[in-house]
Design a protein around this motif. Structure first.
Motif, PDB file in Angstrom:
ATOM      1  N   VAL A 184      76.086  34.622  59.280  1.00 28.18           N
ATOM      2  CA  VAL A 184      75.544  35.441  60.342  1.00 28.18           C
ATOM      3  C   VAL A 184      74.802  34.368  61.394  1.00 28.18           C
ATOM      4  N   ALA A 185      74.254  33.202  61.015  1.00 26.90           N
ATOM      5  CA  ALA A 185      73.566  32.324  61.710  1.00 26.90           C
ATOM      6  C   ALA A 185      74.605  31.807  62.628  1.00 26.90           C
ATOM      7  N   LYS A 186      75.724  31.573  62.445  1.00 29.67           N
ATOM      8  CA  LYS A 186      76.873  31.075  63.216  1.00 29.67           C
ATOM      9  C   LYS A 186      77.199  32.186  64.455  1.00 29.67           C
ATOM     10  N   GLU A 187      77.312  33.251  63.905  1.00 27.69           N
ATOM     11  CA  GLU A 187      77.755  34.229  65.126  1.00 27.69           C
ATOM     12  C   GLU A 187      76.490  34.531  65.697  1.00 27.69           C
ATOM     13  N   GLN A 188      74.919  34.439  65.548  1.00 28.49           N
ATOM     14  CA  GLN A 188      73.976  34.400  66.339  1.00 28.49           C
ATOM     15  C   GLN A 188      73.822  33.002  67.308  1.00 28.49           C
ATOM     16  N   LEU A 189      74.332  32.080  66.730  1.00 29.99           N
ATOM     17  CA  LEU A 189      74.612  30.719  67.714  1.00 29.99           C
ATOM     18  C   LEU A 189      75.297  30.933  68.883  1.00 29.99           C
TER      19      LEU A 189
END
Length: 345
Positions: A184-189
């Protein structure tokens, strides 16, 4: 050949020959009348024939000489008048012409001199009006700057500022998700990167809108050099710039000429596909000469000016005429474009 025979010299020769012909007919009629009615001993048919023949020969020779000489003098004076009109057409209103004779051509020459003086005064009036227009433009520019600052402040707040705020919030959320759920953090980045790219694009657009399009008090030579240096960084086009070191021009003339050159270069970059551009500016005989040319695709001036480049060409012509100058453009498909300006100083 027919055009040459219709010149003023041959008009004079024809008029003299016509006079000789009429005189010959009258003399022949009188002599034949005397010969028939009185028949004096001293007058014979052979004598009449010899007299008329000699008279015709001498009259024709004198007619050619007198007609050519008189017509040549008249042609020379008319050539002076024609040259003066050409000078006026090219914007050289200070040219004068003087004749010693006291006739109609001298009167026309004096009237042409007066016309040149009036045209020169009109050029000064046009340039004075252009100066006044520039002063008004500066005042309007100040008001426009204030309004533009307010608009840019709104745009920055509505676009860039909001996007930066969103980037900040998404970055903080990504940091919190980094240890809990890396996917999820990757998608947000990725969303952060896209938002940053949009903010960067928006900022570039605003900076491009703020790009100055005037000299800002700099000399014409310096302004053109900066413009060319900027274009050389962004394009592979070659530039040949030749400008007099000392151009004593008013601020209004420099501003108009700079904008004309800028518009010409804009048209060249957008439409010509040229690889080399030449810009020359010099002052000769109280006139500013500006030459702009390229080796691009060219266009048909009569047919194509109604489409892509018509507005730019119209603007350049209007700016030149506001200064009392003349604007000329030559272009042929496949042979480049040539623009020449002549502006009285």
């Amino acid at each position: 050949m027919l055009q040459k025979l219709s010149s003023i010299r041959y008009m004079y020769i024809r008029s003299h020959l016509y006079a000789v012909f009429l005189t010959t007919v009258i003399l022949l009629s009188l002599l034949l009348t005397v010969y028939v009615l009185i028949s004096p001993d001293w007058l014979s048919a052979f004598g009449i024939f010899i007299f008329i023949l000699l008279y015709c020969l001498i009259g024709v020779v004198i007619s050619f000489y007198a007609g050519f000489k008189t017509g040549g003098e008249m042609k020379e004076r008319l050539d002076y008048l024609s040259g003066l009109i050409t000078q006026f057409a090219n914007g050289n209103y200070h040219s004068k012409i003087y004749f010693n004779e006291n006739d109609e051509i001298t009167r026309i020459g004096n009237e042409m001199n007066e016309l040149g003086g009036k045209l020169q005064n009109q050029v000064k009036s046009l340039q004075r009006m252009a100066d006044e227009k520039a002063d008004f433009a500066k005042s309007a520019h100040k008001a426009a700057v204030i309004e533009e600052r307010q608009r840019l402040a709104r745009d920055l707040h509505d676009a860039v500022s909001q996007q930066l705020f969103a980037i900040t919030m998404m970055s903080e959320a990504s940091l919190r998700q980094l240890e809990i759920d890396p996917a999820v953090a990757k998608e947000q980045l990725q969303d952060v990167a896209e938002s940053a790219l949009k903010a960067q694009t928006e900022m570039r657009a605003l900076l491009l809108h703020l790009r100055p399009v005037h000299l800002s008090g700099e000399p014409l030579r310096t302004g053109i050099k900066k413009l060319i240096d900027e274009l050389m960084e962004k394009t592979a086009m070659g530039f040949n710039v030749v400008i007099d070191d000392e151009l004593d021009l008013s601020d209004t003339v420099e501003e108009h000429v700079f904008r004309i050159i800028q518009e010409a270069l804009s048209n060249t970059l957008r439409h010509s596909k040229a690889t080399d551009v030449t810009i020359e500016a010099s002052v000769r005989s109280k006139e500013l000469f500006v030459h702009i040319s390229d080796n691009g695709a060219g266009f048909n001036v009569k047919e194509d000016t109604g489409r892509k480049t018509s507005y730019g060409l119209k603007t350049m012509r209007e700016r030149t005429e506001e200064l009392g100058g003349t604007f000329a453009i030559r272009s042929t498909k496949g042979e480049g474009t040539y623009i020449d300006l002549r502006i009285p100083c």
